[in-house]
Structure formats: C-alpha cells, structure tokens
Design a protein around this motif. Sequence first.
Motif, PDB file in Angstrom:
ATOM      1  N   LEU A  36       1.036   4.097  -2.815  1.00  0.00           N
ATOM      2  CA  LEU A  36       0.826   5.498  -2.445  1.00  0.00           C
ATOM      3  C   LEU A  36       1.927   6.387  -3.012  1.00  0.00           C
ATOM      4  O   LEU A  36       1.658   7.456  -3.564  1.00  0.00           O
ATOM      5  N   ALA A  54       0.823  -1.213   0.000  1.00  0.00           N
ATOM      6  CA  ALA A  54       0.000   0.000   0.000  1.00  0.00           C
ATOM      7  C   ALA A  54       0.856   1.262   0.000  1.00  0.00           C
ATOM      8  O   ALA A  54       0.550   2.247  -0.690  1.00  0.00           O
ATOM      9  N   ARG A  83      -5.019   5.188   1.733  1.00  0.00           N
ATOM     10  CA  ARG A  83      -6.293   5.788   1.288  1.00  0.00           C
ATOM     11  C   ARG A  83      -6.218   7.307   1.240  1.00  0.00           C
ATOM     12  O   ARG A  83      -7.180   7.965   0.859  1.00  0.00           O
ATOM     13  N   GLY A  84      -5.066   7.862   1.634  1.00  0.00           N
ATOM     14  CA  GLY A  84      -4.897   9.307   1.549  1.00  0.00           C
ATOM     15  C   GLY A  84      -5.018  10.040   2.872  1.00  0.00           C
ATOM     16  O   GLY A  84      -4.889  11.262   2.922  1.00  0.00           O
ATOM     17  N   ASP A  85      -5.282   9.323   3.962  1.00  0.00           N
ATOM     18  CA  ASP A  85      -5.405   9.958   5.277  1.00  0.00           C
ATOM     19  C   ASP A  85      -4.030   9.997   5.933  1.00  0.00           C
ATOM     20  O   ASP A  85      -3.547   9.003   6.480  1.00  0.00           O
ATOM     21  N   LEU A 127      -2.768   1.360   6.016  1.00  0.00           N
ATOM     22  CA  LEU A 127      -3.909   1.328   5.097  1.00  0.00           C
ATOM     23  C   LEU A 127      -4.596   2.691   5.028  1.00  0.00           C
ATOM     24  O   LEU A 127      -5.073   3.113   3.962  1.00  0.00           O
ATOM     25  N   SER A 128      -4.654   3.390   6.166  1.00  0.00           N
ATOM     26  CA  SER A 128      -5.243   4.738   6.168  1.00  0.00           C
ATOM     27  C   SER A 128      -4.422   5.691   5.312  1.00  0.00           C
ATOM     28  O   SER A 128      -4.966   6.494   4.554  1.00  0.00           O
TER      29      SER A 128
END
Length: 462
Positions: free
Chosen positions: A26, A22, A198-200, A194-195
């Motif tokens: 990213l 991930a 997702r872009g956080d 994982l956050s």
Amino acid sequence: MKIFHKVFICMFSASIVTGTIALCVLVIEQSKALEKDIHRNYLSLAGVMSKSIEAGYLAGKWPFETLAEAQEHGKIVFWLVAKPDGEIILASNSSMWGKKLSDKYFSSTIKSFDTKFEGETVRLIIYPLEITEEGKNWIFCMGYSLEPIINARNLLLERGLISFAVLTILVAIVSFLLSRDISEPITKISKAALSVARGDLDQYITIRTDGEILQLADNFNKMVRDLKKQRNELKKLLKQKDEFIYQLGHDLKTPLTPISALLPLIIEREKDPKQKELLDVVLRNVNYMKKLVMDTLELAKLNAPSTRFDLKRVNLSSVVERVLYNNKPLFMENGINAENKVREDIFVKADELRLEEVLNNLISNAVKCMPDGGNLTVSAEERGKEVVVHVKDTGIGLTSEEKERIFDEFYKVDRSRHDLGSTGLGLTICKRIIEKHGGKIWAESEGKNKGTTISFTLPAYR
C-alpha cells in the motif's frame, strides 16, 4: 505446547505477515500514485498554458498575467516558449530570453524527462504548440520541482518500514506469550489491514485488552490516520487544481464568445478571397479553442464531488437508437454502416442525458477512426447486476500503449494530424461520467487496422 497453540501461532503469524506485506504494498502504491497524479496534474496544466499561449499568439498579445498566475498556483520552477530554431522567445525568467535550446528538446509529441536546473532536480514537460514555422512546431517547456515528490516518497517509505518493524517485533512477542483470548483482536487487525491494502481507510480498531496487542492496534490506527491525512491533502491539491482550471476556463471563455460570434459576420462582408481564407483559419482555431475551454470546464465539473446525476430507469436500446438516428447524417457523409444490436428488454439505472453524451462521444470518436468508411455496432449484455455496453468499429485500431493511455486527459492517438475537431478530452469525459455511475470503461483492440471496441458498464435496473 498444545496443538491448538501451535496451530494458532501459525495462523496468527501468517495473518500478521500478510498484513505487513499488504501495508508495504500500500505504501509503495501510494507513493507511485502520488507521483503519477502530480505529473498528470502538471501535464494538464501544461496543456492549458500551451493553449493560452496559442490563443495569445493568435490575438497578438502574450497572456503574461494568466501564465504568471498558473506559475504561482502550480509552483512551477520555470517555463519557456522556443521557436523551431531553438531560440527562446518567451520565458518566466527574462535571463533565458534569446538563448538557444538543443534539438533534444524538440518533438512533435509531448514528452518529459528529468534534468538539473540551478542545482535542483526538475522534471521537464515538452509540449508542442499548434504554432508552426517552416513546417516545424514551436514548443512550450515547463519545469517543476521533484523535491516534494521525493520527500513524500521518503516519508511514506520510512513510515512503511517503521510499521513493518513494529509489526514484526510484536508478532514474535505475541506468538510466544499470548493465549487463545487474543484470536479475536488479531482477526480484527488482519481484516482491517487487508481493507486498508484495498484502499478502504475508514478503519479503526477497538480492542479490550492491553500489552503488545493494544500497542499494535494503536500503531495501526495511527498509521491509518496518517494515510488518511495524506490522502486528504492530495485531494485538496487536486481540488485546487480543478478550481484553477475551472476559473481559467471561464476567463478564456469570456473573450472567445464574442470573437466566435463576430468572425462569421466579418468573413461574410470580406471581399478579398485571401483575407477571407485567413479569417476562416482564425475562425476554425477560435472554435477549437472554445471547444477546448468548454470540454475543460465540463471535465472540471465532473471532477467536483458536488456533481450529481439524475439516475432513473432507462431503456438502453431506445437511447442507442435515438443517438444513432441523430448521427445519421455523419454516417452517410463518411460511408459508415451503423447498427443497433441492443435488446429492447435491457434497462439500466442511468442519467439519460449523460448516457447520450457518452454514446455521442464514442460514436464521434469511432467515425474519426474510420476515414475510409466501415461498420459501427452498438451491443450490450447483462452480467449479474451490471450491463456491459460495447461500441465496436472497424477503424484504424490501437496499439497496446494507446489502449492504456486513450482515456488520459489531452491524449490523442495521432498527434501528427493536428485535428482541430478533437481536444483530447472526449474519452476522459466519458470515463468520468461512467465512473460517476459506478461503472468502468476500457478499450480493446487486436492491433493497428483491426478495429477497436470501447466497452463500459452501467448498473442494471431490476
């Protein structure tokens, strides 16, 4: 080895591998997004500079100060203006004046490609101007350096590889040495990774342990801090771009206002029909330039984080009915049958004036796509906490490429028309307004001459 340890090691390894993948994804996506955003910014800047050149051509005075300021703020390597025969008549570098460009630089649509300029790799943006000579367009060519993009991409890839290597080594060590007590911190790391994927990026891991797991957490936090710093730098650049466009729009608006006010008076007093016709052409172009400036200022305002909407309970059917009624003369003139199919019991949480602006833009756009008349329908449906609104027409339709780009700044489906009634910013403004409401907007079409449906979401009011 106990069964618990075997199961735990498998779960732990899977979590870390997922997290590292991930993170790699990213980093790659951040690199692509950075390049795409920078190119989009330069496309917008090229559009504004092109319009400044067109305005200067019409006014009989080249806007050297505005172009020099744009070059300085935008860090442009060079820019030039060439006539259809290839002759360069205006350039940032005086040594380029009078030289000839080959036919590959000329096009009726915007295009870009990479090339070498004085030993440096630059990306060229070719922008056709609304200035014609013997039926062919002048062009505006702008080159910007790819060096910052390449350096940023290499830095992102390097950090991604380092993070991946560190995480892989720690997985091998921790998998064999640590016990049941490490399950909680590993879960924290996996969830945080994982956050981030997702872009956080508002993630910080606090672990009450030592050794490799603590080192992993520290490296992860450092990586997130670096990513946040890079994202903030990108936001700063985008903010500077918006401020520049906003200021440039104000500077252009100041002379356009008296010009657009005085031209009708001059036309009214002019007796010579030919002179009157030429003045009408000037007035149409001035009004187009003024609309472009106003739309650009509106877009810059919507991009500003300080912009706030007056969200309240709004009856969707009433707003649609009012907008359709206000556009009734337009429908009658173009032979279009418009119908409101929104139920009266559907309410949304929205800024009513902004919602009307979106619907007016979408309806105006749909009318332009139905030159031979047709049907236009506005409908809506409730989906959980959202309301999906559809504006459907029976017009010229869209290709797959057009569906992807239709909400881009300054994009026009049919550039060959040189439509002075369209700036290419209407749908972009709609997108910003909908996103400010927390919704999304998209286009659907089965192909050319099969109509188009523009859909967007709004929060339902409960």
